[in-house]
Design a protein around this motif. Structure first.
Motif, PDB file in Angstrom:
ATOM      1  N   UNK A  48       0.834  -1.201   0.000  1.00  0.00           N
ATOM      2  CA  UNK A  48       0.000   0.000   0.000  1.00  0.00           C
ATOM      3  C   UNK A  48       0.868   1.250   0.000  1.00  0.00           C
ATOM      4  N   UNK A  49       1.941   1.203   0.759  1.00  0.00           N
ATOM      5  CA  UNK A  49       2.814   2.373   0.912  1.00  0.00           C
ATOM      6  C   UNK A  49       3.647   2.646  -0.336  1.00  0.00           C
ATOM      7  N   UNK A  50       4.151   1.597  -0.977  1.00  0.00           N
ATOM      8  CA  UNK A  50       5.081   1.822  -2.095  1.00  0.00           C
ATOM      9  C   UNK A  50       4.492   2.575  -3.287  1.00  0.00           C
ATOM     10  N   UNK A  51       3.235   2.324  -3.708  1.00  0.00           N
ATOM     11  CA  UNK A  51       2.732   3.156  -4.808  1.00  0.00           C
ATOM     12  C   UNK A  51       2.556   4.620  -4.392  1.00  0.00           C
ATOM     13  N   UNK A  52       2.260   4.834  -3.100  1.00  0.00           N
ATOM     14  CA  UNK A  52       2.160   6.216  -2.615  1.00  0.00           C
ATOM     15  C   UNK A  52       3.524   6.910  -2.689  1.00  0.00           C
ATOM     16  N   UNK A  53       4.569   6.186  -2.284  1.00  0.00           N
ATOM     17  CA  UNK A  53       5.930   6.737  -2.392  1.00  0.00           C
ATOM     18  C   UNK A  53       6.265   6.988  -3.857  1.00  0.00           C
ATOM     19  N   UNK A  54       5.946   6.013  -4.705  1.00  0.00           N
ATOM     20  CA  UNK A  54       6.202   6.168  -6.143  1.00  0.00           C
ATOM     21  C   UNK A  54       5.457   7.347  -6.728  1.00  0.00           C
ATOM     22  N   UNK A  55       4.217   7.533  -6.302  1.00  0.00           N
ATOM     23  CA  UNK A  55       3.411   8.647  -6.790  1.00  0.00           C
ATOM     24  C   UNK A  55       4.064   9.975  -6.414  1.00  0.00           C
ATOM     25  N   UNK A  56       4.516  10.067  -5.152  1.00  0.00           N
ATOM     26  CA  UNK A  56       5.202  11.295  -4.708  1.00  0.00           C
ATOM     27  C   UNK A  56       6.500  11.502  -5.483  1.00  0.00           C
ATOM     28  N   UNK A  57       7.245  10.427  -5.655  1.00  0.00           N
ATOM     29  CA  UNK A  57       8.491  10.536  -6.421  1.00  0.00           C
ATOM     30  C   UNK A  57       8.214  10.880  -7.883  1.00  0.00           C
ATOM     31  N   UNK A  58       7.105  10.348  -8.389  1.00  0.00           N
ATOM     32  CA  UNK A  58       6.733  10.646  -9.773  1.00  0.00           C
ATOM     33  C   UNK A  58       6.474  12.119  -9.972  1.00  0.00           C
ATOM     34  N   UNK A  59       5.928  12.728  -8.948  1.00  0.00           N
ATOM     35  CA  UNK A  59       5.706  14.167  -9.032  1.00  0.00           C
ATOM     36  C   UNK A  59       7.025  14.932  -8.983  1.00  0.00           C
ATOM     37  N   UNK A  60       8.040  14.335  -8.374  1.00  0.00           N
ATOM     38  CA  UNK A  60       9.322  15.011  -8.199  1.00  0.00           C
ATOM     39  C   UNK A  60      10.370  14.619  -9.239  1.00  0.00           C
ATOM     40  N   UNK A  61      10.674  13.330  -9.305  1.00  0.00           N
ATOM     41  CA  UNK A  61      11.808  12.917 -10.147  1.00  0.00           C
ATOM     42  C   UNK A  61      11.601  11.509 -10.688  1.00  0.00           C
ATOM     43  N   UNK A  62      10.679  11.344 -11.583  1.00  0.00           N
ATOM     44  CA  UNK A  62      10.318  10.015 -12.058  1.00  0.00           C
ATOM     45  C   UNK A  62      11.451   9.289 -12.771  1.00  0.00           C
ATOM     46  N   UNK A  63      12.273   9.970 -13.499  1.00  0.00           N
ATOM     47  CA  UNK A  63      13.304   9.299 -14.284  1.00  0.00           C
ATOM     48  C   UNK A  63      14.307   8.563 -13.403  1.00  0.00           C
ATOM     49  N   UNK A  64      14.706   9.156 -12.314  1.00  0.00           N
ATOM     50  CA  UNK A  64      15.679   8.523 -11.417  1.00  0.00           C
ATOM     51  C   UNK A  64      15.103   7.244 -10.826  1.00  0.00           C
ATOM     52  N   UNK A  65      13.852   7.294 -10.382  1.00  0.00           N
ATOM     53  CA  UNK A  65      13.210   6.120  -9.799  1.00  0.00           C
ATOM     54  C   UNK A  65      13.111   5.008 -10.835  1.00  0.00           C
TER      55      UNK A  65
END
Length: 188
Positions: A48-65
């Motif tokens: 449950x937590x990981x897509x939320x983290x990914x979503x936040x990271x996607x807003x910030x720096x998707x390419x690095x992730x």
């Protein structure tokens, strides 16, 4: 995203955890439903937590992730799978005949993180779509909890048939999941 798409995504994201849970259940001595539920809850919460983290990271720096998540998942899963293989190939002595009754909390958390990194990548992608990320993450977590609990109970029945080979099979499953994640990143 409509309900059917959300459910398909949720159960698709839970398949890695399901496979890992079968291996975890097979390596225990007749795990009780409470242990299966505990495993399901740990996997479900992390998923449950990981897509939320990914979503936040996607807003910030998707390419690095997106550039590194597959490598992190691969290394974690190969490490955990290798550890299970080593334990499975060790010679049996008086201590080894006593199978575990329960997996350690941190081992389950590490396995759950390794199998949920793809959900983080999905979260990055969801940041660019108009979705309710909370509902989607909860659906993914609930599906993972159900599938992981079910996987542990299936492993309970497979484990006695396989004996010490159950741990070897579980290790191979984790290594296979890691390789599949790496392969799908490079070829799809």
């Amino acid at each position: 995203m409509n309900l059917s798409a959300t459910l398909l995504l949720a159960f698709g994201m839970s398949m890695d955890a399901f496979a890992a849970s079968i291996g975890k259940g097979a390596s225990l001595h007749k795990p009780k439903f409470s242990e299966a539920l505990r495993t399901g809850l740990i996997f479900g919460v992390i998923e449950t937590i990981t897509p939320l983290i990914g979503w936040c990271l996607g807003l910030l720096a998707s390419q690095v992730v997106l550039e590194w998540n597959h490598w992190v998942a691969f290394v974690l899963l190969v490490f955990l799978g290798g550890r299970m293989l080593i334990e499975g190939f060790r010679g049996e002595n008086a201590e080894d005949t006593q199978k575990l009754q329960r997996h350690g909390f941190w081992l389950l958390v590490t396995t759950a993180i390794a199998t949920s990194l793809d959900a983080m990548a999905v979260g990055v992608g969801l940041a660019f779509l108009k979705v309710n990320i909370i509902e989607t993450a909860l659906a993914i977590g609930c599906a993972t909890m159900i599938m992981s609990t079910l996987g542990m109970m299936i492993g309970r029945f497979i484990g006695p048939m396989l004996g010490k080979r159950a741990e070897i099979l579980g290790g191979l499953v984790l290594i296979g999941i890691g390789c599949q994640i790496l392969y799908s990143h490079f070829y799809f």
